[in-house]
Design a protein around this motif. Structure first.
Motif, mmCIF file in Angstrom:
data_model
loop_
_atom_site.group_PDB
_atom_site.id
_atom_site.type_symbol
_atom_site.label_atom_id
_atom_site.label_comp_id
_atom_site.label_asym_id
_atom_site.label_seq_id
_atom_site.Cartn_x
_atom_site.Cartn_y
_atom_site.Cartn_z
ATOM 1 N N GLN A 301 0.835 -1.208 0.000
ATOM 2 C CA GLN A 301 0.000 0.000 0.000
ATOM 3 C C GLN A 301 0.868 1.256 0.000
ATOM 4 O OE1 GLN A 301 -2.487 -1.050 3.477
ATOM 5 N NE2 GLN A 301 -4.257 -0.722 2.129
ATOM 6 N N ALA A 304 2.385 1.738 -3.392
ATOM 7 C CA ALA A 304 1.413 2.274 -4.354
ATOM 8 C C ALA A 304 1.222 3.771 -4.170
ATOM 9 C CB ALA A 304 0.076 1.543 -4.198
ATOM 10 N N ARG A 305 1.165 4.215 -2.918
ATOM 11 C CA ARG A 305 1.012 5.652 -2.664
ATOM 12 C C ARG A 305 2.239 6.420 -3.149
ATOM 13 N NH1 ARG A 305 -0.283 3.778 2.772
ATOM 14 N NH2 ARG A 305 -2.516 3.282 2.853
ATOM 15 N N LEU A 309 -0.195 5.536 -7.453
ATOM 16 C CA LEU A 309 -1.182 4.603 -7.989
ATOM 17 C C LEU A 309 -2.446 4.625 -7.152
ATOM 18 C CD1 LEU A 309 1.172 1.553 -8.711
ATOM 19 C CD2 LEU A 309 0.441 3.349 -10.297
ATOM 20 N N GLU A 311 -5.348 3.401 -4.636
ATOM 21 C CA GLU A 311 -5.254 2.704 -3.357
ATOM 22 C C GLU A 311 -5.483 1.210 -3.563
ATOM 23 O OE1 GLU A 311 -4.669 2.611 0.823
ATOM 24 O OE2 GLU A 311 -4.383 4.212 -0.649
ATOM 25 N N LEU A 312 -4.605 0.410 -2.975
ATOM 26 C CA LEU A 312 -4.712 -1.039 -3.116
ATOM 27 C C LEU A 312 -5.770 -1.605 -2.181
ATOM 28 C CD1 LEU A 312 -0.970 -2.175 -3.279
ATOM 29 C CD2 LEU A 312 -2.592 -2.010 -5.176
ATOM 30 N N GLU A 355 -2.320 -1.458 -17.140
ATOM 31 C CA GLU A 355 -1.961 -1.862 -15.782
ATOM 32 C C GLU A 355 -0.633 -2.604 -15.726
ATOM 33 O OE1 GLU A 355 -3.281 -1.058 -12.990
ATOM 34 O OE2 GLU A 355 -4.986 0.034 -13.838
ATOM 35 N N ARG A 358 2.134 -0.392 -14.430
ATOM 36 C CA ARG A 358 1.813 0.024 -13.058
ATOM 37 C C ARG A 358 2.090 -1.101 -12.070
ATOM 38 N NH1 ARG A 358 -3.962 2.376 -15.104
ATOM 39 N NH2 ARG A 358 -3.147 4.172 -16.274
ATOM 40 N N ARG A 359 1.661 -2.317 -12.414
ATOM 41 C CA ARG A 359 1.904 -3.427 -11.503
ATOM 42 C C ARG A 359 3.384 -3.813 -11.481
ATOM 43 N NH1 ARG A 359 -2.726 -5.426 -8.715
ATOM 44 N NH2 ARG A 359 -3.867 -3.465 -8.570
ATOM 45 N N LEU A 362 4.857 -1.378 -9.139
ATOM 46 C CA LEU A 362 4.500 -1.729 -7.761
ATOM 47 C C LEU A 362 5.428 -2.808 -7.225
ATOM 48 C CD1 LEU A 362 2.564 -1.570 -5.317
ATOM 49 C CD2 LEU A 362 1.158 -3.305 -6.483
#
Length: 378
Positions: A301, A304-305, A309, A311-312, A355, A358-359, A362
């Motif tokens: 989390q 991601a912040r 990105l 919020e997970l 995505e 992005r992933r 992450l």
């Protein structure tokens, strides 16, 4: 040097088409779990693609003729876990050719579960310089329960700081819990007799099984599911069945629940005098309980912040993965870090293209945080 978070996401976004290219290359090789020839073919390509991004070649490990690829991390490092096999039989590409691409998604056999996740993992580690503290294990029998590679997974994971599983997300949510699974076969033996001339002299194994199935199904409570799935009985239409058998699929959110149901099933006794009940099978894999992922999810989390990105979110799912195996070793394990998409094991499965970077970012940010924390340990 690890790039800043903003640069990391920008770099990976700029490599989206490279990721798409590699994902489609993997998807063009059909890799059903039951074909060792197919598994060696997909492992050959994965070894080439992954080595370019890792900057080093993996160890190729063959167990019972089945290949696995291991880029081993240093002791105490972070291990990414994935698989190259799919549920799709050879010949699927004849009616579902690759590429199937829209503006937003890739659709191909195995793209969501989980070839896109494998590629995202390679690019994530490449983006942070593929430090020796991180590695990856790719097996080729996960879809059938990893019978040949489970011991390898346990050896490779031993001593790791964390396991990050590149299985697909659940509607974007990470998988902080996975139910454990048990498989049973309950066999009933009765006595055959002529169904018309002498039914009273028989002991009907099918009727006995019906009573047992009623009791077995009643073991389902809330998140615990105990499901009779496949049954057979009898030999001819005019014979009292002397034998009957049912298969049971059971899923559990906690190890305590798994053990309790195991005790209950093994305690089954016959209703009919002269009949016998025999139970075989048992726990197949332990549950991955949310407590085992909690700290890793908080780190994810935060990552991601940092990346800006969305919020997970987290969820518990019914299906098991190799993450169940590593969690059972007591190693912190976080699952669902792979593709964002839908329709796993179903016609039209897809992964969202936007995505993918992005992933990947992450995973890269999470690995960086874990390695930094490791460096700070006394």
């Amino acid at each position: 040097m690890t790039p800043a978070s903003s640069d990391l996401l920008a770099e990976l976004t700029g490599r989206t088409e490279d990721m798409v290219r590699d994902v489609l290359a993997l998807c063009r090789i059909e890799s059903p779990s039951d074909s060792l020839t197919a598994q060696h073919a997909v492992a050959d390509l994965a070894e080439e693609l992954g080595s370019v991004l890792f900057g080093r070649r993996p160890e190729r490990i063959v167990e019972h003729g089945r290949p696995a690829l291991l880029w081993a991390p240093e002791p105490g490092g972070v291990l990414l876990l994935g698989h190259l096999d799919t549920v799709w039989p050879t010949g699927t590409l004849a009616r579902w050719p690759v590429p199937q691409r829209t503006e937003h998604a890739l659709s191909a056999p195995g793209v969501f579960d989980m070839k896109a996740g494998v590629v995202q993992g390679w690019y994530a580690l490449h983006a942070i310089g593929a430090p020796r503290g991180c590695g990856m294990l790719l097996n080729t029998d996960e879809e059938i329960g990893s019978p040949d590679s489970r011991a390898l997974i346990e050896r490779a994971a031993a001593g790791s700081r964390a396991l990050l599983v590149l299985e697909p997300s659940a509607d974007g949510a990470l998988k902080t819990g996975r139910k454990g699974a048990s498989r049973y076969q309950v066999a009933v033996t009765g006595r055959a007799a002529h169904a018309g001339l002498d039914p009273a002299n028989g002991i009907n194994a099918l009727l006995e099984l019906a009573d047992q199935v009623r009791d077995i199904a009643a073991l389902s409570t809330g998140e615990v599911t105990v499901v009779p799935t496949l049954a057979r009985a009898g030999t001819t239409t005019n014979t009292i069945p002397a034998e009957a058998l049912v298969h049971i699929d059971a899923r559990f959110p906690t190890l305590r629940a798994q053990r309790a149901v195991d005790t209950r099933i093994r305690a089954l006794i016959p209703y009919r005098s002269g009949a016998s009940v025999r139970v075989s099978g048992g726990p197949d894999c332990p549950p991955m309980e949310p407590s085992q992922s909690a700290e890793l999810f908080r780190l994810a989390q935060r990552a991601a912040r940092t990346l800006g990105l969305a919020e997970l979110t987290a969820t518990t799912v019914g299906g098991a993965s190799d993450g169940n195996t590593t969690a059972a070793l007591g190693i912190p394990t976080l699952d669902g870090l792979g593709a964002v998409g839908a329709c796993a094991h179903a016609e039209g499965e897809y992964a969202l293209i936007a995505e993918m970077p992005r992933r990947a970012a992450l995973v890269a940010e999470l690995v960086t945080a874990l390695l930094a924390a490791s460096d700070q340990d006394p």
